[in-house]
Design an enzyme around this catalytic site. Structure first.
Site, short mmCIF file in Angstrom:
data_model
loop_
_atom_site.label_atom_id
_atom_site.label_comp_id
_atom_site.label_asym_id
_atom_site.label_seq_id
_atom_site.Cartn_x
_atom_site.Cartn_y
_atom_site.Cartn_z
CD GLU A 66 -2.42 1.17 2.72
OE1 GLU A 66 -3.55 1.71 2.88
OE2 GLU A 66 -2.15 0.08 3.42
CE LYS A 132 -7.30 1.46 3.23
NZ LYS A 132 -6.20 1.99 3.89
CB CYS A 168 -4.91 -1.90 4.17
SG CYS A 168 -4.06 -2.28 5.61
N GLY A 311 23.36 0.36 34.84
CA GLY A 311 23.34 -0.98 35.67
C GLY A 311 22.10 -1.40 36.02
CG ASP A 314 13.84 -0.11 32.64
OD1 ASP A 314 13.06 -1.12 32.26
OD2 ASP A 314 13.82 0.54 33.57
CG ASN A 391 13.37 15.90 39.42
OD1 ASN A 391 13.26 14.46 39.43
ND2 ASN A 391 12.15 16.57 39.99
#
Length: 563
Positions: A66, A132, A168, A311, A314, A391
């Site tokens: 598409e 479409k 689609c 360490g 994530d 922070n």
């Protein structure tokens, strides 16, 4: 060649010269390939190369995804005044390719409007086109903003079969394919740019099986592949028999020219010699994240990426994905310890960097943090320390990473996951500073599963085991643990999934067995941090409801969670 019932927007012409010479078979080439948004010249050259290759391999028809000519999703590029001329010029360059039918997804612009279309090209002529009909306008899709609705069926005869075209979303509803069946279609060709979601390939197979059985029609289903901004297209193109069984399936997340041959007399495809590997839930998620990062970085022109390696789990998973996507030579890891950073974190970060063979630098932030605190001391007027000081640590790290990015031209990759982003457990202009968040649509509980999955792929784990097993911590104050301020991640993710992915309300979530006070707390945290998410970098979508274009809430509102 084409047959269209009362369509003012489609041209009809004579049948192909060899239509009167029925053959026993028709071979289709399914061009599951990445087409880059906006790069019309490269896209059309890729079509040319693939068409010639397919012809050499005996294909009669090649089908592209598409909007392949312009790439998907083109968004407001569709509003550019030069679009029509560029598209017409590009299509004309394919006119010298003979002896193979090309079905090309492209944006069609004329005095009737702008359409998401498929062109039928053969022996130097455009034999017809289809617009479409079903324009999706949910989730990541915004097609009604750009396209006018097609209203008619288009079929064309070729070598003894009548082929109907769909694009689609047309196939996800009953109407368009059933109308093609009524008009005499023997086979359906469907062009797709269907983005990845977890287990979506199974849903596609279920839908295709249902449509083919309902109408007793074989289906050629071609899907796009590759990353585009926050979307990943996972391929999985298929040839489906009229009884709903899969005759051919292309591998996921890979460029593939899939060949399949239809017996005209029986209307059956030949059987695939070797089917692709079936991907587990974790393996398809991991592949999507790799492809999304790889294509975003490469197509954006960055020479490499920078990851703040803490360490923790994530950043460890993010580093693995980065190396798998780009290669170790393009990945730069920076460890930025402060006085609360544990020795274990230092050891594990270094061990993983060495294991993956990436550039690794330790850059302490003590002087930077203390300098900022000293500057702010007169303004704070001896106020007690709180999250502000925490922070500052995150923001000092963000400044360092962005400075390295400016100096060396590498993209900063952030490491926040969906759970943290949902409840605001992140720092604006600190750990949120960067250009791409690999884990933006990955809940914390999924992070653990993906880390374990990646370790199982090799004899020697790429993520140290204690990174996975020890309690997660931002290490912004002494003995800090995530669960000091958040519920257990299994509980948190259960509530978040219900509220975000499943759009459940307060009482519905409680009825699933979650504590009412906890549900209220989590929902408030989600609602109160919308302003943070709006400023977060993009990241690869893998779920049904990712943060970004498919979840849009007002920043200022007075909606009650218990209303």
């Amino acid at each position: 060649m084409s047959k269209d019932t009362d369509n003012p927007n489609s041209n009809t012409s004579d049948k192909a010269s060899n239509t009167n010479k029925p053959q026993d078979t028709v071979t289709f080439a399914l061009a599951q390939t990445h087409f880059l948004v906006g790069d019309i010249a490269t896209n059309v050259e890729k079509m040319r190369t693939l068409a010639l290759q397919a012809r050499e391999q005996g294909a009669d028809v090649i089908v592209f995804p598409e909007l392949a000519l312009l790439g998907y999703p083109p968004q407001d590029l569709l509003l550019r005044p030069s679009l029509s001329g560029r598209v017409k010029s590009a299509l004309s360059t394919l006119s010298d390719i003979d002896d193979i039918v090309m079905i090309v997804g492209y944006p069609h612009v004329d005095h009737h409007g702008t359409f998401n279309s498929a062109a039928i090209l053969h022996n130097g002529h455009q034999k017809g086109f289809y617009h479409k009909q079903i324009l999706p306008n949910y989730g990541v899709f915004d097609e009604r903003r750009y396209f006018d609705k097609g209203r008619n069926q288009v079929l064309f005869d070729y070598k003894g079969i009548t082929i109907g075209l769909l694009i689609c979303e047309d196939l996800w509803e009953k109407g368009p394919i059933s109308e093609l069946k009524k008009q005499g279609a023997d086979l359906i060709v469907s062009l797709n740019a269907s983005p990845f979601e977890i287990e979506k390939q199974d849903n596609r197979k279920t839908m295709l099986a249902k449509r083919s059985r309902e109408n007793k029609l074989p289906i050629v289903y071609v899907n796009a592949v590759g990353g585009q901004d926050d979307l990943v297209f996972d391929g999985g193109s298929m040839a489906v028999q009229a009884d709903g069984s899969i005759a051919h399936e292309a591998p996921r997340f890979m460029n593939q020219l899939l060949m399949t041959t239809l017996d005209v007399k029986t209307a059956k495809f030949n059987d695939q010699t070797k089917a692709p590997l079936t991907l587990s839930r974790e393996s398809e998620m991991y592949q999507a994240l790799v492809v999304g990062l790889r294509d975003y970085v490469n197509h954006s022109g960055f020479s490499g990426i920078i990851v703040g390696l803490s360490g923790g789990i994530d950043s460890a998973l993010t580093l693995c994905i980065a190396v798998d996507a780009l290669g170790a030579d393009k990945v730069y890891a920076v460890m930025m310890p402060y006085e609360y950073t544990s020795q274990i974190s230092l050891e594990d970060a270094q061990a993983q960097a060495r294991r993956l063979n990436v550039s690794y630098t330790v850059c302490p932030i003590f002087d930077a943090v203390e300098g900022i605190r000293h500057t702010l001391a007169p303004l704070f007027n001896k106020s007690p320390a709180d999250t502000t000081e925490e922070n500052i640590q995150a923001r000092a790290r963000g400044v360092i990473l962005m400075a390295l990015s400016n100096k060396f031209g590498h993209l900063v990759i952030t490491t926040g996951n969906k759970s943290e982003l949902a409840v605001g457990y992140s720092t604006l202009y600190g750990d949120m500073a960067g250009g791409f968040d690999v884990l933006k649509d990955v809940y914390k509980s999924q992070v653990y599963k993906l880390a374990s999955y990646r370790n199982r792929l090799e004899d020697t784990p790429v993520i140290p085991e204690r990174v996975i097993t020890r309690p997660p911590s931002a290490e912004l104050r002494p003995d800090q643990k995530d669960q000091d301020s958040l519920p257990d991640y299994d509980v948190l993710d259960g509530i978040l999934t219900s509220y975000i992915d499943e759009d459940m309300g307060y009482q519905e979530i409680i009825d699933k067995g979650f504590d009412a006070e906890m549900v209220a707390k989590v929902i408030r945290m989600v609602d109160n941090t919308e302003y943070k998410r709006l400023q977060s970098p993009i990241g690869t979508k893998i779920s049904h409801k990712a943060f970004g274009r498919e979840r849009r809430y007002p920043l200022v509102n007075k909606w009650s969670i218990k209303g």
